[in-house]
Design a protein around this motif. Structure first.
Motif, PDB file in Angstrom:
ATOM      1  N   ARG A  87      -4.936  -4.139   2.870  1.00  0.00           N
ATOM      2  CA  ARG A  87      -4.258  -4.048   4.164  1.00  0.00           C
ATOM      3  C   ARG A  87      -5.295  -3.916   5.284  1.00  0.00           C
ATOM      4  O   ARG A  87      -5.186  -4.550   6.330  1.00  0.00           O
ATOM      5  CB  ARG A  87      -3.308  -2.851   4.167  1.00  0.00           C
ATOM      6  CG  ARG A  87      -2.572  -2.657   5.488  1.00  0.00           C
ATOM      7  CD  ARG A  87      -2.125  -1.233   5.710  1.00  0.00           C
ATOM      8  NE  ARG A  87      -3.261  -0.330   5.636  1.00  0.00           N
ATOM      9  CZ  ARG A  87      -3.185   0.918   5.212  1.00  0.00           C
ATOM     10  NH1 ARG A  87      -2.047   1.419   4.815  1.00  0.00           N
ATOM     11  NH2 ARG A  87      -4.248   1.687   5.173  1.00  0.00           N
ATOM     12  N   TRP A 104      -1.119   2.827  -3.552  1.00  0.00           N
ATOM     13  CA  TRP A 104      -2.034   3.248  -2.495  1.00  0.00           C
ATOM     14  C   TRP A 104      -3.370   2.500  -2.534  1.00  0.00           C
ATOM     15  O   TRP A 104      -3.986   2.226  -1.498  1.00  0.00           O
ATOM     16  CB  TRP A 104      -2.252   4.754  -2.543  1.00  0.00           C
ATOM     17  CG  TRP A 104      -3.188   5.203  -1.460  1.00  0.00           C
ATOM     18  CD1 TRP A 104      -4.384   5.827  -1.625  1.00  0.00           C
ATOM     19  CD2 TRP A 104      -3.006   5.049  -0.053  1.00  0.00           C
ATOM     20  NE1 TRP A 104      -4.964   6.072  -0.405  1.00  0.00           N
ATOM     21  CE2 TRP A 104      -4.130   5.595   0.590  1.00  0.00           C
ATOM     22  CE3 TRP A 104      -2.010   4.484   0.746  1.00  0.00           C
ATOM     23  CZ2 TRP A 104      -4.290   5.618   1.965  1.00  0.00           C
ATOM     24  CZ3 TRP A 104      -2.166   4.500   2.129  1.00  0.00           C
ATOM     25  CH2 TRP A 104      -3.297   5.066   2.720  1.00  0.00           C
ATOM     26  N   ALA A 159      -4.300  -0.306  -0.083  1.00  0.00           N
ATOM     27  CA  ALA A 159      -4.591  -0.056   1.334  1.00  0.00           C
ATOM     28  C   ALA A 159      -5.888  -0.739   1.761  1.00  0.00           C
ATOM     29  O   ALA A 159      -6.023  -1.167   2.908  1.00  0.00           O
ATOM     30  CB  ALA A 159      -4.659   1.443   1.606  1.00  0.00           C
ATOM     31  N   SER A 212       0.825  -1.217   0.000  1.00  0.00           N
ATOM     32  CA  SER A 212       0.000   0.000   0.000  1.00  0.00           C
ATOM     33  C   SER A 212       0.859   1.267   0.000  1.00  0.00           C
ATOM     34  O   SER A 212       0.376   2.331  -0.380  1.00  0.00           O
ATOM     35  CB  SER A 212      -0.993  -0.009   1.160  1.00  0.00           C
ATOM     36  OG  SER A 212      -0.345   0.023   2.397  1.00  0.00           O
TER      37      SER A 212
END
Length: 182
Positions: free
Chosen positions: A154, A148, A151, A144
């Motif tokens: 995650r 991005w 994420a 991430s």
């Protein structure tokens, strides 16, 4: 022939990236790229491939591309806990069913039973806590940072980790209650 060679090399390296023996090297490669190119939350990601040094050297470009590809393939390979709860749960069951069949076969053959493959001693909740904490969450934290949009996965890891931790607490409470009853 050259395209075939490159394609074959990419496939071989991608498959090798799924071997847990290569886990640290895949992550280390990406950590170095993140540090070198000052990547955060996906910002500057494309700089991995666009620096003058890399653009002028096909071998370095291949390696930069392959490093990212290896990270993506490795992340996908260990991604069960990075999926939404119900999907993660279904795949975890499948994985442990496979592990337990392997353990049963090892036992029948008189071989030592591999880690996490003994249906009589493996606590899936505890095993998943370790797997998420030491393998999956660090991988998806790193991913991430690189990309991005990862994420979200995650965050699924974190939610699934909490679920397994709560399951262990529940098991411990139940074990205490059963012990008191005896």
């Amino acid at each position: 022939p050259e395209e075939f060679r490159i394609c074959r090399r990419r496939m071989i390296e991608g498959v090798l990236a799924t071997d847990m023996a290569n886990h640290q090297s895949v992550l280390s490669n990406i950590k170095a790229k993140i540090a070198s190119f000052n990547i955060n939350k996906g910002n500057n990601f494309e700089s991995i491939f666009k620096s003058k040094e890399i653009q002028s050297n096909l071998s370095k470009l291949f390696e930069a591309q392959q490093g990212v590809l290896n990270m993506l393939i490795h992340s996908a390979d260990i991604s069960n806990p990075a999926k939404p709860d119900k999907i993660s749960e279904a795949w975890t069951k499948r994985v442990y069913d496979e592990f337990f069949v392997q353990g049963d076969m090892e036992k029948e053959m008189g071989l030592p039973i591999s880690n996490f493959c003994d249906r009589n001693t493996t606590n899936i909740n505890k095993a998943m806590i370790g797997f998420i904490n030491y393998v999956v969450l660090p991988t998806f934290d790193l991913l991430s940072t690189l990309i991005w949009e990862a994420a979200e996965y995650r965050d699924h890891c974190k939610a699934n980790l909490k679920k397994y931790q709560n399951n262990v607490k529940k098991e411990e409470r139940e074990a205490k209650m059963n012990k008191k009853k005896k």
